[in-house]
Scaffold this motif. Structure first.
Motif, short mmCIF file in Angstrom:
data_model
loop_
_atom_site.label_atom_id
_atom_site.label_comp_id
_atom_site.label_asym_id
_atom_site.label_seq_id
_atom_site.Cartn_x
_atom_site.Cartn_y
_atom_site.Cartn_z
N PRO A 1 61.48 40.33 28.99
CA PRO A 1 60.10 40.42 28.32
C PRO A 1 60.49 41.53 27.40
O PRO A 1 61.23 42.50 27.84
CB PRO A 1 58.99 40.53 29.24
N PHE A 2 59.59 41.81 26.47
CA PHE A 2 59.62 42.86 25.54
C PHE A 2 58.23 43.03 24.75
O PHE A 2 57.58 42.05 24.89
CB PHE A 2 60.86 42.97 24.45
N ARG A 3 58.02 44.35 24.14
CA ARG A 3 56.77 44.24 23.54
C ARG A 3 56.99 44.22 22.00
O ARG A 3 57.54 44.98 21.22
CB ARG A 3 56.13 45.75 23.86
N ILE A 4 56.51 43.15 21.61
CA ILE A 4 56.40 42.99 20.11
C ILE A 4 55.43 43.63 19.30
O ILE A 4 54.44 43.89 19.82
CB ILE A 4 56.37 41.41 19.64
N ILE A 5 55.82 44.10 17.93
CA ILE A 5 54.89 45.13 17.34
C ILE A 5 54.26 44.39 16.16
O ILE A 5 55.28 43.81 15.25
CB ILE A 5 55.51 46.38 16.94
N LYS A 6 52.95 43.84 15.83
CA LYS A 6 52.55 43.73 14.48
C LYS A 6 51.42 44.55 13.96
O LYS A 6 50.68 45.23 14.87
CB LYS A 6 51.90 42.36 14.95
N PHE A 7 51.10 44.38 12.61
CA PHE A 7 49.94 44.96 12.07
C PHE A 7 48.91 43.98 12.67
O PHE A 7 48.75 42.82 12.56
CB PHE A 7 49.78 44.87 10.54
N ARG A 8 47.66 44.57 13.07
CA ARG A 8 46.37 43.83 14.09
C ARG A 8 45.76 43.09 12.58
O ARG A 8 45.29 43.62 11.74
CB ARG A 8 45.44 44.84 14.47
N SER A 9 45.85 41.61 13.04
CA SER A 9 45.31 40.73 11.86
C SER A 9 44.09 40.01 12.79
O SER A 9 43.37 39.53 11.80
CB SER A 9 46.40 39.93 11.65
N VAL B 1 44.52 47.77 6.98
CA VAL B 1 44.07 47.36 8.47
C VAL B 1 42.96 48.27 8.88
O VAL B 1 41.90 47.72 9.54
CB VAL B 1 45.42 47.33 9.27
N LYS B 2 43.01 49.34 8.57
CA LYS B 2 41.85 50.33 9.32
C LYS B 2 40.63 50.19 8.51
O LYS B 2 39.58 50.28 9.46
CB LYS B 2 42.47 51.76 9.21
#
Length: 488
Positions: free
Chosen positions: A348-356, A327-328
């Motif tokens: 509400p909550f904060r979802i985490i993903k690898f940036r695509s 990703v980097k």
């Protein structure tokens, strides 16, 4: 006005809560005491069956050991009953149905105890003695528990019939049908503890006879506020079953409220077998399911979520490290992408993903991705095909924001658009959102709000048929999609 009503009902509500809490304690104590007594009786009966009673002497050590084992066994039975849902909805129990359920539960518990404690009994010399001890313990435990539980359930039913325990009930409707339902509930509802406190009109026409019998505190559009102010615990929707759109709007308003909801059925629904009668002489109603899974499946599902997610996070560290590096290297910007989504009960909550996507991909505002979305990086496109971008969400699962299987969470921006077309979308907020879902494996990613609405039917289907078996099937479908690289 509603705030005044809320204060007026607080004292009564607290008093009722204390009475009800005592009934739970009483039922649990009856089961615990029966299991305790049954183990003591079985100890003596076993000595008799194995011809060990003659000349046997109780010492302090034996009594201490026996008491400890009896407490352990009684705790096991109490936990077993809780896991299979015996302490759910204790105010609507039928004594006959309780005895039938207890007979089945007693078989399960006796089998567990037999294989865990009695199978290696050194005092047993042949299989015939095993059969005797198994049968003896089952009968002793079942009869004592059935007797004490019947007494406990009967005392609860007496309190309900006297009106000591009751459930504030709101009638939704204002036509002649609502009036007829009111009289029917007054005649039969006391067996279930239903105490009609008000009605919420639907439409401009109000039956004058109904208005003379019950007060109105506001229209159906104010249902959430009415439920809170009047401490409503049961809602009966008494409008024509053919008015599907109106019923759908009412159910959408009630999504997330703690009150039980029932709807008057029509003949077609009766023929489909959708109608359940809580009491032999009760009003036939379709009850909206409150408990989607048995207690034991809820516990197993959460344990599986935590254990499987934790193991994956530990064992697949190299996958995370490799993906982070790629990703980097693929484009400037952070490795992870956090975004607010709406979860269970609308929280509400904060979802985490690898940036695509490239950074500032939504500088023009929120937008759904598509097959040839220029905002997606080349590596991001590959990640989406094999679902690598979703892997960080296992941390959301461990935290309790999500489950491994459940409807995919959406942003509030898109939820507002979906609800305008399909108000029943709020139904999805009854469960934790998931890493994967039936809608995702059967329909796939949605590129427009209309497609999100189409996918909704699969998620509703999942919720109405929730089980561990269904979760397993969804996981298998997900693995198949990952292997075939059919993600987006």
């Amino acid at each position: 006005m509603l705030s005044y009503l809320g204060r007026e009902n607080n004292t009564l509500h607290l008093a009722l809560q204390l009475i009800r809490r005592f009934q739970y304690i009483k039922l649990v104590a009856a089961d615990f005491g029966a299991a305790l007594l049954a183990w003591f009786c079985f100890f003596l009966l076993r000595k008799y069956l194995l011809d060990e009673l003659t000349g046997y002497r109780f010492t302090e050590g034996v009594l201490f050991e026996l008491t400890g084992s009896a407490v352990f066994i009684a705790t096991f039975w109490t936990i077993l009953y809780a896991l299979i849902g015996e302490y759910r909805d204790i105010y609507r129990k039928s004594r006959l149905a309780e005895i039938i359920r207890l007979a089945r539960a007693s078989v399960l518990g006796t089998v567990v105890i037999f294989f865990a404690l009695l199978l290696d009994d050194q005092g047993v010399s042949n299989y015939k003695a095993y059969y005797k001890t198994f049968t003896a313990y089952y009968l002793v435990h079942f009869m004592l528990t059935a007797f004490l539980r019947t007494l406990a359930v009967s005392s609860i039913q007496r309190l309900i019939r006297r009106g000591t325990i009751s459930f504030p009930t709101l009638l939704v409707g204002s036509s002649a049908l609502a009036l007829e339902t009111y009289h029917e509930l007054r005649r039969t509802g006391r067996h279930l503890g239903l105490r009609l406190v008000a009605f919420a009109p639907v439409g401009d026409t109000i039956d004058p006879a109904l208005a003379a019998e019950l007060p109105t505190r506001g229209t159906y559009k104010r249902l959430p506020a009415l439920v809170r102010a009047l401490k409503i615990e049961q809602i009966v929707i008494a409008i024509e079953p053919s008015e599907h759109r109106l019923i759908q709007d009412i159910l959408a308003l009630l999504e997330g409220t703690p009150a039980r909801v029932s709807i008057l059925p029509d003949l077609y629904q009766m023929l489909l077998g959708s109608v359940k009668v809580n009491h032999l002489f009760g009003t036939p109603l379709i009850e909206i399911k409150q408990d989607l899974l048995p207690v034991w499946q809820v516990v197993v599902k959460r344990i599986f979520d935590i254990v499987a997610s934790s193991l994956f996070l530990i064992l697949a560290w190299w996958v995370y490290a490799f993906t982070a590096v790629m990703v980097k290297l693929s484009s400037p910007g952070p490795v992870f992408y956090r975004q607010e989504r709406i979860g269970r009960n609308g929280q509400p909550f904060r979802i985490i993903k690898f940036r695509s996507m490239y950074i500032d991909a939504e500088k023009m505002g929120p937008a759904l991705s598509s097959d040839r979305d220029p905002r997606i990086t080349p590596w991001g496109r590959f990640m989406r095909k094999v679902r690598l971008d979703e892997l960080p969400q296992f941390w959301n699962v461990v935290k309790g924001d999500m489950s491994i299987v459940g409807p995919r969470p959406e942003r509030q921006y898109f939820i507002d658009k979906i609800v305008k077309i399909a108000p029943h979308y709020r139904h999805l907020h009854r469960v934790r959102p998931g890493l994967t879902s039936l809608g995702q494996v059967k329909y796939g990613y949605a590129e427009t709000v209309e497609q999100m609405v189409e996918r909704l039917k699969f998620d509703i289907l999942y919720i109405e048929n929730m089980s561990l078996a269904m979760d397993f099937r969804v996981l298998l479908y997900t693995l198949k999609i990952i292997v075939e690289g059919r993600g987006k």
